[in-house]
Design a protein around this motif. Structure first.
Motif, PDB file in Angstrom:
ATOM      1  N   GLN A   1       0.830  -1.200   0.000  1.00 48.38           N
ATOM      2  CA  GLN A   1       0.000   0.000   0.000  1.00 48.38           C
ATOM      3  C   GLN A   1       0.869   1.257   0.000  1.00 48.38           C
ATOM      4  OE1 GLN A   1      -3.556   0.293   0.012  1.00 48.38           O
ATOM      5  NE2 GLN A   1      -2.960   2.387  -0.469  1.00 48.38           N
ATOM      6  N   ASP A   2       1.994   1.214   0.699  1.00 53.94           N
ATOM      7  CA  ASP A   2       2.901   2.364   0.739  1.00 53.94           C
ATOM      8  C   ASP A   2       3.410   2.732  -0.645  1.00 53.94           C
ATOM      9  OD1 ASP A   2       2.633   2.595   3.486  1.00 53.94           O
ATOM     10  OD2 ASP A   2       4.464   1.457   3.921  1.00 53.94           O
ATOM     11  N   PHE A   3       3.702   1.732  -1.464  1.00 60.85           N
ATOM     12  CA  PHE A   3       4.181   2.007  -2.819  1.00 60.85           C
ATOM     13  C   PHE A   3       3.080   2.642  -3.666  1.00 60.85           C
ATOM     14  CE2 PHE A   3       5.056   0.935  -7.258  1.00 60.85           C
ATOM     15  CZ  PHE A   3       6.319   1.485  -7.390  1.00 60.85           C
ATOM     16  N   VAL A   4       1.862   2.136  -3.546  1.00 61.99           N
ATOM     17  CA  VAL A   4       0.723   2.717  -4.278  1.00 61.99           C
ATOM     18  C   VAL A   4       0.517   4.165  -3.853  1.00 61.99           C
ATOM     19  CG1 VAL A   4      -1.761   2.541  -4.738  1.00 61.99           C
ATOM     20  CG2 VAL A   4      -0.357   0.476  -4.587  1.00 61.99           C
ATOM     21  N   ASP A   5       0.586   4.421  -2.564  1.00 63.86           N
ATOM     22  CA  ASP A   5       0.450   5.791  -2.056  1.00 63.86           C
ATOM     23  C   ASP A   5       1.548   6.688  -2.622  1.00 63.86           C
ATOM     24  OD1 ASP A   5      -1.776   5.045  -0.572  1.00 63.86           O
ATOM     25  OD2 ASP A   5      -0.642   4.794   1.286  1.00 63.86           O
ATOM     26  N   TYR A   6       2.765   6.163  -2.704  1.00 69.34           N
ATOM     27  CA  TYR A   6       3.888   6.927  -3.266  1.00 69.34           C
ATOM     28  C   TYR A   6       3.628   7.283  -4.727  1.00 69.34           C
ATOM     29  CZ  TYR A   6       8.510   8.035  -5.051  1.00 69.34           C
ATOM     30  OH  TYR A   6       9.568   8.654  -5.673  1.00 69.34           O
ATOM     31  N   VAL A   7       3.167   6.317  -5.521  1.00 70.95           N
ATOM     32  CA  VAL A   7       2.871   6.572  -6.936  1.00 70.95           C
ATOM     33  C   VAL A   7       1.810   7.667  -7.057  1.00 70.95           C
ATOM     34  CG1 VAL A   7       1.888   5.590  -9.055  1.00 70.95           C
ATOM     35  CG2 VAL A   7       3.549   4.269  -7.722  1.00 70.95           C
ATOM     36  N   CYS A   8       0.751   7.556  -6.271  1.00 73.64           N
ATOM     37  CA  CYS A   8      -0.332   8.549  -6.324  1.00 73.64           C
ATOM     38  C   CYS A   8       0.160   9.926  -5.895  1.00 73.64           C
ATOM     39  CB  CYS A   8      -1.508   8.102  -5.464  1.00 73.64           C
ATOM     40  SG  CYS A   8      -2.376   6.649  -6.120  1.00 73.64           S
ATOM     41  N   GLU A   9       0.981   9.960  -4.865  1.00 68.20           N
ATOM     42  CA  GLU A   9       1.531  11.233  -4.401  1.00 68.20           C
ATOM     43  C   GLU A   9       2.442  11.857  -5.461  1.00 68.20           C
ATOM     44  OE1 GLU A   9       4.755  12.469  -1.089  1.00 68.20           O
ATOM     45  OE2 GLU A   9       3.035  11.326  -0.344  1.00 68.20           O
ATOM     46  N   GLN A  10       3.286  11.051  -6.067  1.00 70.43           N
ATOM     47  CA  GLN A  10       4.197  11.544  -7.101  1.00 70.43           C
ATOM     48  C   GLN A  10       3.428  12.098  -8.302  1.00 70.43           C
ATOM     49  OE1 GLN A  10       7.086  12.003  -5.426  1.00 70.43           O
ATOM     50  NE2 GLN A  10       8.068  11.478  -7.347  1.00 70.43           N
ATOM     51  N   ALA A  11       2.318  11.458  -8.657  1.00 72.03           N
ATOM     52  CA  ALA A  11       1.531  11.900  -9.813  1.00 72.03           C
ATOM     53  C   ALA A  11       0.892  13.260  -9.569  1.00 72.03           C
ATOM     54  CB  ALA A  11       0.463  10.867 -10.154  1.00 72.03           C
ATOM     55  N   GLY A  12       0.614  13.579  -8.316  1.00 72.38           N
ATOM     56  CA  GLY A  12       0.077  14.897  -7.986  1.00 72.38           C
ATOM     57  C   GLY A  12      -1.272  15.198  -8.611  1.00 72.38           C
ATOM     58  N   LEU A  13      -2.102  14.183  -8.755  1.00 71.07           N
ATOM     59  CA  LEU A  13      -3.415  14.371  -9.372  1.00 71.07           C
ATOM     60  C   LEU A  13      -4.553  14.386  -8.359  1.00 71.07           C
ATOM     61  CD1 LEU A  13      -2.761  12.082 -12.434  1.00 71.07           C
ATOM     62  CD2 LEU A  13      -3.116  14.565 -12.506  1.00 71.07           C
ATOM     63  N   GLY A  14      -4.209  14.301  -7.096  1.00 64.25           N
ATOM     64  CA  GLY A  14      -5.219  14.363  -6.044  1.00 64.25           C
ATOM     65  C   GLY A  14      -6.286  13.301  -6.191  1.00 64.25           C
TER      66      GLY A  14
ATOM     67  N   GLN B   1     -20.780   1.270 -19.424  1.00 62.86           N
ATOM     68  CA  GLN B   1     -21.566   1.240 -18.190  1.00 62.86           C
ATOM     69  C   GLN B   1     -21.981  -0.194 -17.906  1.00 62.86           C
ATOM     70  OE1 GLN B   1     -22.131   3.725 -16.090  1.00 62.86           O
ATOM     71  NE2 GLN B   1     -20.921   5.070 -17.390  1.00 62.86           N
ATOM     72  N   ARG B   2     -21.755  -0.611 -16.652  1.00 65.22           N
ATOM     73  CA  ARG B   2     -22.153  -1.948 -16.237  1.00 65.22           C
ATOM     74  C   ARG B   2     -23.547  -1.898 -15.662  1.00 65.22           C
ATOM     75  NH1 ARG B   2     -17.082  -4.161 -12.897  1.00 65.22           N
ATOM     76  NH2 ARG B   2     -18.773  -4.498 -11.443  1.00 65.22           N
ATOM     77  N   ALA B   3     -24.231  -3.027 -15.752  1.00 63.44           N
ATOM     78  CA  ALA B   3     -25.555  -3.119 -15.149  1.00 63.44           C
ATOM     79  C   ALA B   3     -25.413  -2.916 -13.654  1.00 63.44           C
ATOM     80  CB  ALA B   3     -26.171  -4.482 -15.442  1.00 63.44           C
ATOM     81  N   SER B   4     -26.321  -2.134 -13.091  1.00 59.32           N
ATOM     82  CA  SER B   4     -26.217  -1.877 -11.658  1.00 59.32           C
ATOM     83  C   SER B   4     -26.547  -3.152 -10.895  1.00 59.32           C
ATOM     84  CB  SER B   4     -27.149  -0.737 -11.246  1.00 59.32           C
ATOM     85  OG  SER B   4     -28.492  -1.100 -11.485  1.00 59.32           O
ATOM     86  N   GLY B   5     -25.786  -3.353  -9.876  1.00 56.60           N
ATOM     87  CA  GLY B   5     -25.964  -4.524  -9.029  1.00 56.60           C
ATOM     88  C   GLY B   5     -25.150  -4.316  -7.782  1.00 56.60           C
ATOM     89  N   LYS B   6     -25.152  -5.275  -6.944  1.00 58.21           N
ATOM     90  CA  LYS B   6     -24.437  -5.149  -5.687  1.00 58.21           C
ATOM     91  C   LYS B   6     -22.936  -4.968  -5.957  1.00 58.21           C
ATOM     92  CE  LYS B   6     -24.088  -7.116  -1.142  1.00 58.21           C
ATOM     93  NZ  LYS B   6     -24.518  -8.182  -0.271  1.00 58.21           N
ATOM     94  N   GLY B   7     -22.405  -3.803  -5.587  1.00 57.55           N
ATOM     95  CA  GLY B   7     -20.977  -3.536  -5.734  1.00 57.55           C
ATOM     96  C   GLY B   7     -20.542  -3.112  -7.122  1.00 57.55           C
ATOM     97  N   ALA B   8     -21.440  -3.055  -8.090  1.00 55.35           N
ATOM     98  CA  ALA B   8     -21.036  -2.680  -9.446  1.00 55.35           C
ATOM     99  C   ALA B   8     -20.476  -1.262  -9.488  1.00 55.35           C
ATOM    100  CB  ALA B   8     -22.234  -2.795 -10.404  1.00 55.35           C
ATOM    101  N   GLY B   9     -19.302  -1.150 -10.031  1.00 55.95           N
ATOM    102  CA  GLY B   9     -18.683   0.152 -10.199  1.00 55.95           C
ATOM    103  C   GLY B   9     -18.091   0.741  -8.946  1.00 55.95           C
ATOM    104  N   LYS B  10     -18.191   0.057  -7.833  1.00 54.19           N
ATOM    105  CA  LYS B  10     -17.669   0.593  -6.568  1.00 54.19           C
ATOM    106  C   LYS B  10     -16.167   0.398  -6.515  1.00 54.19           C
ATOM    107  CE  LYS B  10     -18.298   0.236  -1.612  1.00 54.19           C
ATOM    108  NZ  LYS B  10     -18.988  -0.468  -0.553  1.00 54.19           N
ATOM    109  N   ARG B  11     -15.447   1.449  -6.152  1.00 55.13           N
ATOM    110  CA  ARG B  11     -14.003   1.370  -6.062  1.00 55.13           C
ATOM    111  C   ARG B  11     -13.580   1.634  -4.624  1.00 55.13           C
ATOM    112  NH1 ARG B  11     -13.454   4.829 -11.063  1.00 55.13           N
ATOM    113  NH2 ARG B  11     -13.697   3.302 -12.664  1.00 55.13           N
ATOM    114  N   THR B  12     -12.610   0.855  -4.178  1.00 61.26           N
ATOM    115  CA  THR B  12     -12.063   1.084  -2.843  1.00 61.26           C
ATOM    116  C   THR B  12     -10.808   1.922  -2.987  1.00 61.26           C
ATOM    117  OG1 THR B  12     -10.783  -0.936  -2.972  1.00 61.26           O
ATOM    118  CG2 THR B  12     -12.962  -1.084  -1.934  1.00 61.26           C
ATOM    119  N   GLY B  13     -10.366   2.468  -1.916  1.00 58.53           N
ATOM    120  CA  GLY B  13      -9.133   3.234  -1.944  1.00 58.53           C
ATOM    121  C   GLY B  13      -9.288   4.557  -2.652  1.00 58.53           C
ATOM    122  N   LYS B  14     -10.482   5.076  -2.709  1.00 57.07           N
ATOM    123  CA  LYS B  14     -10.715   6.360  -3.373  1.00 57.07           C
ATOM    124  C   LYS B  14      -9.859   7.432  -2.712  1.00 57.07           C
ATOM    125  CE  LYS B  14     -13.777   7.963  -6.396  1.00 57.07           C
ATOM    126  NZ  LYS B  14     -13.623   7.763  -7.771  1.00 57.07           N
ATOM    127  N   ARG B  15      -9.135   8.184  -3.493  1.00 53.25           N
ATOM    128  CA  ARG B  15      -8.232   9.193  -2.965  1.00 53.25           C
ATOM    129  C   ARG B  15      -8.854  10.552  -3.097  1.00 53.25           C
ATOM    130  NH1 ARG B  15      -3.375   8.179  -1.565  1.00 53.25           N
ATOM    131  NH2 ARG B  15      -2.640  10.169  -2.225  1.00 53.25           N
TER     132      ARG B  15
END
Length: 117
Positions: free
Chosen positions: A5-18, A103-117
């Motif tokens: 997770q630390d590496f992913v956070d580093y990549v996101c921080e370096q990209a500076g896209l909020g 667009q995916r058919a709506s359903g349980k969890g469809a389109g939901k993303r975790t780790g939203k920054r």
């Protein structure tokens, strides 16, 4: 080896896209999303960017490798990680060159993303 997770956070921080750059954990690795498009993967603590003509125009050299066994070739971007401006430009150009996801058919969890920054 799964990515940290630390590496992913580093990549996101370096990209500076909020908050425009988000990620989703998948099978111990991560997909990076910009403008609702998958622009890159983080696998084995390495950044792999989807190849596009727009992205290629911004790079001198590219090292191609599959992010995981059986995957298409992506650009391994180790050299760009420490250059936030260049990484940001590359991710923006890549997102702009990719179509919006269907667009995916709506359903349980469809389109939901975790780790939203």
């Amino acid at each position: 080896m799964a990515s940290d997770q630390d590496f992913v956070d580093y990549v996101c921080e370096q990209a500076g896209l909020g908050a425009a750059l988000s990620y989703r954990r998948m099978f111990g690795e991560y997909a990076l999303y910009l403008d609702e498009r998958v622009v890159a993967f983080v696998c084995d603590n390495m950044l792999f960017v989807k190849p596009t003509a727009a992205g290629r125009a911004l790079l001198d050299e590219v090292d191609e490798a599959p992010p995981y066994p059986g995957a298409k070739m992506y650009w391994r971007m180790d050299a760009v990680l420490d250059d936030g401006d260049r990484l940001r430009q590359l991710l923006r150009a890549t997102a702009a060159a990719l179509p919006l996801p269907k667009q995916r058919a709506s359903g349980k969890g469809a389109g939901k993303r975790t780790g939203k920054r």
